[in-house]
Design an enzyme around this catalytic site. Sequence first.
Site, PDB file in Angstrom:
ATOM      1  CG  HIS A  32      -1.972  -0.878   1.083  1.00 62.89           C
ATOM      2  ND1 HIS A  32      -3.209  -0.582   1.664  1.00 62.89           N
ATOM      3  CD2 HIS A  32      -2.146  -1.873   0.403  1.00 62.89           C
ATOM      4  CE1 HIS A  32      -3.658  -1.685   1.383  1.00 62.89           C
ATOM      5  NE2 HIS A  32      -3.315  -2.926   0.520  1.00 62.89           N
TER       6      HIS A  32
ATOM      7  CD  GLU B 229      -1.666   4.935   3.015  1.00 63.19           C
ATOM      8  OE1 GLU B 229      -3.098   5.537   3.401  1.00 63.19           O
ATOM      9  OE2 GLU B 229      -1.536   3.715   2.859  1.00 63.19           O
TER      10      GLU B 229
END
Length: 157
Positions: free
Chosen positions: A54, A56
């Site tokens: 992901h 992040e």
Amino acid sequence: MTREEKFMQEAIHLSHQGMENNEGGPFGCVVVKGDAIVGRGNNKVSSTNDPTAHAEVIAIRDACKNIGSFQLEDCEIYTSCEPCPMCLGAIYWARPKVVYYANNREDAKRIGFDDSMIYDEMTIAVADRRIPIIPVGREHALKVFEAWKTKEDKKEY
């Protein structure tokens, strides 16, 4: 344009760029320390076959490598969407001082990224979860924990 809007625009740019390059979903993130971007990431789940890729998580890994620390003390995270449960966990472990997000979880749900099942799973008893989570070998694993407890040259975190 405010400082925060400037950094969010970069996160949004990364989300669009990654989507256009077919690297993954439309998510981007930057980590900022002071007035400099120290980490960048966009979703790469489908292009790397990595469900943890992901935006992040990638941005946190990049920032930690670039600043030489496993903690993002005095850093800010700008993410194009409210963090999912996995990313939220990674963010808390990294300990930035603030997180800014653009789209929210309902916006993500409307385009097919619905994390509500995971949020729900975290609130129910382990025995009642969809994926069985079964304890095995605790007596052996506890020995390693005891060794960690008394290890004199460990790096606390």
